[in-house]
Design an enzyme around this catalytic site. Structure first.
Site, PDB file in Angstrom:
ATOM      1  N   GLU A 253       1.289   0.020   4.499  1.00 16.17           N
ATOM      2  CA  GLU A 253       1.817  -0.273   5.843  1.00 16.17           C
ATOM      3  C   GLU A 253       3.190  -0.887   5.610  1.00 16.17           C
ATOM      4  O   GLU A 253       3.310  -2.059   5.245  1.00 16.17           O
ATOM      5  CB  GLU A 253       0.903  -1.270   6.572  1.00 16.17           C
ATOM      6  CG  GLU A 253      -0.526  -0.813   6.737  1.00 16.17           C
ATOM      7  CD  GLU A 253      -0.693   0.311   7.749  1.00 16.17           C
ATOM      8  OE1 GLU A 253       0.249   0.578   8.516  1.00 16.17           O
ATOM      9  OE2 GLU A 253      -1.760   0.932   7.749  1.00 16.17           O
ATOM     10  N   CYS A 291       7.749  -5.136  11.849  1.00 15.97           N
ATOM     11  CA  CYS A 291       7.995  -3.772  11.379  1.00 15.97           C
ATOM     12  C   CYS A 291       8.220  -2.816  12.539  1.00 15.97           C
ATOM     13  O   CYS A 291       8.767  -1.738  12.355  1.00 15.97           O
ATOM     14  CB  CYS A 291       6.835  -3.310  10.516  1.00 15.97           C
ATOM     15  SG  CYS A 291       5.255  -3.556  11.319  1.00 15.97           S
TER      16      CYS A 291
HETATM   17  P1  NAD Z   1       7.443  -7.828   0.464  1.00 17.57           P
HETATM   18  O1  NAD Z   1       7.287  -6.398   0.111  1.00 17.57           O
HETATM   19  O2  NAD Z   1       8.546  -8.588  -0.151  1.00 17.57           O
HETATM   20  O3  NAD Z   1       6.105  -8.631   0.102  1.00 17.57           O
HETATM   21  C1  NAD Z   1       4.857  -8.204   0.609  1.00 17.57           C
HETATM   22  C2  NAD Z   1       3.769  -8.704  -0.324  1.00 17.57           C
HETATM   23  O4  NAD Z   1       3.871  -8.006  -1.576  1.00 17.57           O
HETATM   24  C3  NAD Z   1       3.847 -10.189  -0.649  1.00 17.57           C
HETATM   25  O5  NAD Z   1       2.542 -10.724  -0.653  1.00 17.57           O
HETATM   26  C4  NAD Z   1       4.444 -10.181  -2.044  1.00 17.57           C
HETATM   27  O6  NAD Z   1       4.145 -11.334  -2.789  1.00 17.57           O
HETATM   28  C5  NAD Z   1       3.775  -8.949  -2.621  1.00 17.57           C
HETATM   29  N1  NAD Z   1       4.380  -8.402  -3.824  1.00 17.57           N
HETATM   30  C6  NAD Z   1       5.680  -8.433  -4.187  1.00 17.57           C
HETATM   31  N2  NAD Z   1       5.831  -7.823  -5.387  1.00 17.57           N
HETATM   32  C7  NAD Z   1       4.606  -7.397  -5.768  1.00 17.57           C
HETATM   33  C8  NAD Z   1       4.113  -6.677  -6.885  1.00 17.57           C
HETATM   34  N3  NAD Z   1       4.921  -6.277  -7.861  1.00 17.57           N
HETATM   35  N4  NAD Z   1       2.802  -6.384  -6.951  1.00 17.57           N
HETATM   36  C9  NAD Z   1       1.973  -6.752  -5.937  1.00 17.57           C
HETATM   37  N5  NAD Z   1       2.381  -7.436  -4.847  1.00 17.57           N
HETATM   38  C10 NAD Z   1       3.686  -7.753  -4.764  1.00 17.57           C
HETATM   39  O7  NAD Z   1       7.506  -7.888   2.059  1.00 17.57           O
HETATM   40  P2  NAD Z   1       7.822  -9.137   2.995  1.00 17.57           P
HETATM   41  O8  NAD Z   1       9.267  -9.468   2.882  1.00 17.57           O
HETATM   42  O9  NAD Z   1       6.815 -10.202   2.796  1.00 17.57           O
HETATM   43  O10 NAD Z   1       7.510  -8.481   4.433  1.00 17.57           O
HETATM   44  C11 NAD Z   1       8.440  -7.769   5.179  1.00 17.57           C
HETATM   45  C12 NAD Z   1       8.188  -6.284   5.093  1.00 17.57           C
HETATM   46  O11 NAD Z   1       6.853  -5.976   5.505  1.00 17.57           O
HETATM   47  C13 NAD Z   1       9.079  -5.514   6.051  1.00 17.57           C
HETATM   48  O12 NAD Z   1       9.577  -4.370   5.415  1.00 17.57           O
HETATM   49  C14 NAD Z   1       8.136  -5.143   7.191  1.00 17.57           C
HETATM   50  O13 NAD Z   1       8.540  -4.022   7.922  1.00 17.57           O
HETATM   51  C15 NAD Z   1       6.861  -4.904   6.443  1.00 17.57           C
HETATM   52  N6  NAD Z   1       5.716  -4.982   7.353  1.00 17.57           N
HETATM   53  C16 NAD Z   1       5.025  -3.840   7.655  1.00 17.57           C
HETATM   54  C17 NAD Z   1       3.959  -3.882   8.560  1.00 17.57           C
HETATM   55  C18 NAD Z   1       3.164  -2.669   8.915  1.00 17.57           C
HETATM   56  O14 NAD Z   1       2.025  -2.817   9.394  1.00 17.57           O
HETATM   57  N7  NAD Z   1       3.668  -1.462   8.732  1.00 17.57           N
HETATM   58  C19 NAD Z   1       3.607  -5.104   9.137  1.00 17.57           C
HETATM   59  C20 NAD Z   1       4.335  -6.235   8.792  1.00 17.57           C
HETATM   60  C21 NAD Z   1       5.383  -6.166   7.896  1.00 17.57           C
END
Ligand code: NAD
Length: 483
Positions: A253, A291
């Site tokens: 997502e 998002c």
């Molecule tokens: P991010 O990708 O930086 O982090 C998301 C999660 O991934 C965090 O828990 C982070 O610690 C983890 N993570 C980071 N590196 C990792 C790795 N190598 N292995 C496993 N996990 C890892 O995102 P963010 O800045 O927290 O959130 C914002 C993003 O989320 C935006 O792009 C937004 O659009 C998206 N988002 C999507 C939805 C949806 O339902 N489509 C909903 C909310 C947010």
């Protein structure tokens, strides 16, 4: 008005107990930039314990009767509502989300758990006749869906409780253990959820909430004891996870640059005022850090000149600032560097010819709601996900051009179409490559039971309680012969 900010301690929940760690993660409040909490990072042995408990709980959780799992989910829902003020304050403290939105988020998470409780008792199988062909004569099949295995749920910072609920509740509803890894910027509210779940009478190993750094998260992704990865977050991280574990069942997502189209038939004063109000809200709520925040506004040229001043009026009257004030709707971004990045993208668009009609300034982590016109289509602010309170407004000529422009994106989460014309609604549904088309409103709409997710670079698979239950399970046949 600012809530008291004493430094809190928190830590992971494993096997229904809170564990401590030898290293900590600092949590800063975006509004004040002050340190507000120290969260224990789970040690290697705790991570191992959580994985083994989840692995061992597979059969046990599945054999808990559905009514008991539903009862635990109802308790989680009630627990969230009882502690709504506390959980909402944690969300605002760690993320800067305006407190009224934080309360709404807790309410939504309670609904997600309640809906999962109701689905848990409806979740059933299917009987299939196999004698539609001579080869199947005398045979009958029972199809049930069984969990693919323990789930790793990874969540982002922007909806730290409800997106955790969307991973955990459907998992427990189908009897799949889940290890939740919350975002390091916003672990506090997810850890409170862990505490609430620990009081719901679930078997040991049914769930864990693990605070770990991203290196340990990478190891969790690779661990064979978690064959399902349900990830919500940014595209680069999500797609890298999918590439790293091609044999696992991975749901992504991810982000988007959601668009909305105002058609020429949406032309009365009240139509345009409503569109302006909804677009201003959908672009700027939570600082645009959703998002499905509205980013691209396409307005038919027949109504463009009348719509623009209405939009500016709405945007300029938004309550911006202190997230602890009950009337604020636009608070700070997650941190100062996020705000500076948004400013950089706005400045870049301006140097390419765009005009700022309102906003464009940054103070700390606060970005003033910004409206841009004359933005070159190739500008980063149109092409990528801004994740800040910024709108681009572009005139279009007719439904064909409007729908084409709406669909002209690498992303495909949701789209909004303001029209009264049912034919345009059907066309949009058929032609737009997105997970959902919202007619008569903005793309920034989500109900907990609705299948939710995107196509193209916005991800794969669907969440929404029932859709996630299907995603976490796979069908298995039981064929009876000579019946
Ligand atoms: P991010 O990708 O930086 O982090 C998301 C999660 O991934 C965090 O828990 C982070 O610690 C983890 N993570 C980071 N590196 C990792 C790795 N190598 N292995 C496993 N996990 C890892 O995102 P963010 O800045 O927290 O959130 C914002 C993003 O989320 C935006 O792009 C937004 O659009 C998206 N988002 C999507 C939805 C949806 O339902 N489509 C909903 C909310 C947010």
């Amino acid at each position: 008005m600012t809530a008291t900010t004493s430094i809190r301690r928190a830590g992971s929940w494993i096997g229904g107990r809170r564990v401590s760690g030898s290293t900590t993660l600092p949590v800063r409040e975006p509004w004040t930039d002050k340190l507000v909490a120290e969260v224990d990072l789970a040690d290697v042995r705790h991570v191992e314990q959580a994985l083994q408990l989840a692995h061992n709980a597979r059969g046990g959780l599945l054999s808990v009767p559905a009514h008991r799992r539903a009862e635990a989910l109802h308790q989680a829902s009630a627990g969230l509502l009882e502690r709504q003020a506390e959980v909402a304050a944690a969300i605002t403290r760690e993320s800067g989300k305006p407190i009224s939105w934080s309360r709404t988020e807790v309410q939504r998470a309670a609904t997600t758990f309640r809906w999962a409780a109701e689905e848990a008792v409806r979740w059933s199988g299917e009987l299939q006749r196999l004698d539609s062909d001579p080869s199947g004569e005398g045979r009958l099949a029972v199809q049930r869906r069984f969990p693919r295995g323990p789930i790793l749920g990874i969540t982002p910072f922007n909806f730290p409780v409800n997106l955790a609920a969307h991973k955990v509740a459907p998992a427990l509803a189908v009897g799949a253990p889940i290890v939740l890894k919350p975002a390091p910027k916003t672990p506090l509210s997810a850890l409170l959820l862990g505490e609430i779940l620990a009081g719901c009478g679930l078997p040991e190993g049914a769930f864990a909430v693990l605070t770990v750094d991203d290196d340990v998260a990478t190891r969790l992704v690779a661990d064979p004891r978690l064959p399902v990865v349900s990830f919500t977050g940014s595209g680069p991280v999500g797609w890298a996870i999918r590439d790293a574990v091609p044999r696992k069942h991975v749901t992504l997502e991810l982000g988007g640059n959601a668009g909305v189209l105002i058609c020429p038939d949406w032309h009365s004063d009240s139509d345009l005022r409503r569109a302006a109000r909804r677009i201003a809200a959908g672009a700027n709520a939570q600082g645009g850090q959703s998002c499905i925040a509205v980013q691209r506004v396409l307005v038919d040229q027949e109504v463009y000149e009348r719509f623009l001043p209405l939009l500016l009026d709405e945007v300029e009257h938004l309550a911006v600032g202190d997230p602890w004030s009950p009337t604020t709707t636009v608070g700070p971004l997650i941190n100062r560097s996020a705000a500076e990045r948004v400013k950089e993208w706005v400045d870049e668009a301006v140097s390419d010819g765009a005009r700022v009609l309102t906003g464009g300034s940054v103070e700390g982590a606060l970005v003033s709601p910004t409206v841009l016109v004359d933005v070159p289509p190739k500008a980063r602010i149109c092409q990528d996900e801004i994740f800040g309170p910024v709108l681009t407004v572009t005139p279009v000529n007719g439904a064909d051009e409007g729908l084409r422009a709406l669909d002209d994106s690498r992303f495909g989460l949701q789209a909004g179409v303001f029209t009264h014309d049912v034919q345009t609604a059907f066309r949009a549904h058929q032609e737009l490559e997105v997970g959902a088309v919202i007619v008569g409103d903005i793309p920034t709409f989500r109900a907990e039971q609705m299948p939710y997710g995107g196509v193209k670079e916005s991800g794969i698979g669907r969440e929404g309680v029932r859709a996630a239950m299907e995603d976490y399970t796979e069908p298995r046949q039981l064929v009876f012969s000579e019946v």
